[in-house]
Design a protein around this motif. Structure first.
Motif, PDB file in Angstrom:
ATOM      1  N   TYR A 176      36.828  28.094  19.881  1.00 32.79           N
ATOM      2  CA  TYR A 176      37.516  26.886  19.429  1.00 32.79           C
ATOM      3  C   TYR A 176      36.993  25.593  20.041  1.00 32.79           C
TER       4      TYR A 176
ATOM      5  N   ASN B 296      36.346  31.615  16.442  1.00 32.90           N
ATOM      6  CA  ASN B 296      37.414  31.346  17.399  1.00 32.90           C
ATOM      7  C   ASN B 296      36.871  30.822  18.728  1.00 32.90           C
TER       8      ASN B 296
ATOM      9  N   THR C 151      38.672  26.683  11.254  1.00 34.32           N
ATOM     10  CA  THR C 151      38.910  26.413  12.679  1.00 34.32           C
ATOM     11  C   THR C 151      37.999  25.274  13.151  1.00 34.32           C
TER      12      THR C 151
ATOM     13  N   SER D   8      36.541  22.297  15.423  1.00 38.18           N
ATOM     14  CA  SER D   8      36.393  22.263  16.881  1.00 38.18           C
ATOM     15  C   SER D   8      35.740  20.941  17.269  1.00 38.18           C
TER      16      SER D   8
ATOM     17  N   HIS E 204      39.558  18.265  20.101  1.00 41.72           N
ATOM     18  CA  HIS E 204      39.894  19.410  19.256  1.00 41.72           C
ATOM     19  C   HIS E 204      41.057  19.065  18.330  1.00 41.72           C
TER      20      HIS E 204
END
Ligand code: PLP
Length: 410
Positions: free
Chosen positions: A57, A55, A377, A379, A308
């Protein structure tokens, strides 16, 4: 063996039987190399891996400005704060961080906690002391920290079906118009990556004279012109009474907070045991978090936010093109539905061992049973090579395990 040991073993065996016993994956991130890391297997051997479920991110956990601020504070003041906020633990670094956060959200004040979990739990459970008879309306998919805060505070609570405005209206209308009310919800639900209807909930709050409490944990740093979250992006920030955020995900450091009116913050600060009776953040952590928030408010932040979103779009498009069952609500979170804990763990193990891709299986109680998933996730630091390797690995695994290639969900 005592009967206590038997009980412990039985509780653990239940998790093994359901296939959802959690194992830690020991990783070592190297500064400047993230998302690359080294995994140490239980037998001590090592493997280079790419982290796809973190996370952090935006990669701020290794940003030079954040690290410089942390080094400077560490050199200036030492390691810990040495006290609770009321007893010698309030430093210039804590005050500066709170000022940065209040400015971020356009609120009069902010209050920093040990984590966003504690901020949610401590604030929501304390509001009932401030507003006797408070009824809390809580979205059914709210994070465990909000559920815990609502539960521990005692008093009346109403759970509305996830994002269901008609149900929320029905519940609000059924209660005494004079009772104090608060609606607690999230801007991005982290497991599906869908958005809460902030504008519409604020409209309902206005109509029924209720307060609003918004968890922006998976949005701060990443949405809005200055990274204040989805409420900022949608022009709703001024309508939300209490905003909750984390300093540990997109900001890459550690800690959590609320931002609200000076009066509200003063009351929470004065009554919440989860704020009062615990040591404050180490000053270096506060300094790093403040530097990260400051950086992401500016031009550098805008560039990272754009990258992102681009990376998330590319990954979703490519996984969808393979026919994998991804859940796409237009946010940066990319869940791939698997549907049972045993397959989910097996896929995660194979990705790690055979492809050097680390994505933790997501099981009950984090998500409902039958909706187990892999949650990616992407990034700005996951480049084209990392994305290529992931897409090829997923394609191969789906074929190898003869899994369905369903239409992408949502
Ligand atoms: N709120 C939501 C929606 C979360 O997903 C999380 C963490 O995963 C938290 C709060 C807690 O954040 P923190 O890690 O800062 O305790």
């Amino acid at each position: 063996m005592t009967r206590y040991d038997d009980a412990i073993d039985a509780s653990l065996q239940r998790l093994h039987d359901e296939g959802r016993y959690r194992t830690f994956i020991d990783i070592a991130r190297a500064k400047g190399q993230f998302p690359h890391a080294v995994w140490t297997r239980p037998d001590g051997t090592q493997k280079d891996i790419t982290v796809w479920c973190g996370n952090d991110y935006l990669g701020m956990g290794q940003h030079p400005e954040v690290l410089a601020a942390m080094h400077a504070a560490l050199e200036a003041t030492g390691a810990g704060s040495g006290g609770t906020r009321n007893i010698s633990g309030t430093t210039v670094w804590h005050k500066a961080l709170e000022a940065e956060l209040a400015d971020l959200h356009g609120k009069e004040a902010a209050l920093v906690f040990t984590s966003a979990y504690i901020a949610n739990d401590a604030t929501l459970s304390t509001l009932r002391t401030i507003f006797p008879g408070l009824i809390i309306y809580s979205d059914a998919l709210n994070h465990a920290s909000m559920i815990e805060g609502v539960r521990r505070g005692g008093g009346a609570k109403r759970i509305f079906r996830h994002n269901d405005l008609a149900h929320l209206r029905e519940l609000l209308a059924a209660d005494d118009p004079a009772a104090p009310k608060l609606i607690a919800f999230e801007s991005i639900y982290s497991m599906d990556g869908d958005f809460g209807p902030i504008r519409e909930i604020c409209d309902l709050a206005q109509e029924f004279d209720a307060l609003t409490y918004l968890d922006e944990v998976h949005a701060v740093g990443m949405y809005g012109p200055r990274g204040a979250g989805v409420a900022e992006r949608d022009g709703q920030m001024g309508r939300v009474d209490i905003i909750n955020g984390t300093l540990a995900k997109a900001y890459g450091v550690f800690g959590g907070y609320i931002a609200a009116s000076a009066r509200m913050v003063d009351a929470i600060r004065s009554y919440a045991p989860g704020f009062i009776f615990t040591t404050s953040l180490p000053p270096a952590v506060a300094a790093g978090a403040a530097a990260s928030v400051r950086f992401l408010k500016g031009e550098g932040g805008r560039a990272l936010r754009a990258q992102h979103q681009t990376q998330a779009r590319i990954l979703k498009t490519r996984l969808k093109a393979l026919g994998l069952p991804i859940i796409d609500h237009g946010s940066h979170i990319v869940p791939v539905h698997v549907g049972d804990p045993v397959h989910c763990k097996m896929l995660s193990d194979m990705l790690l061992e055979d492809h050097g891709i680390y994505v933790q299986p997501i099981n009950f109680p984090t998500v409902p049973r039958g909706t187990e998933r892999l949650r990616f996730t992407p990034s700005p630091v996951h480049g084209p090579d990392e994305i290529d390797r992931l897409v090829r690995a997923m394609d191969a695994l789906w074929a190898q395990c003869a899994l369905n290639r369903a239409e992408a969900v949502a």
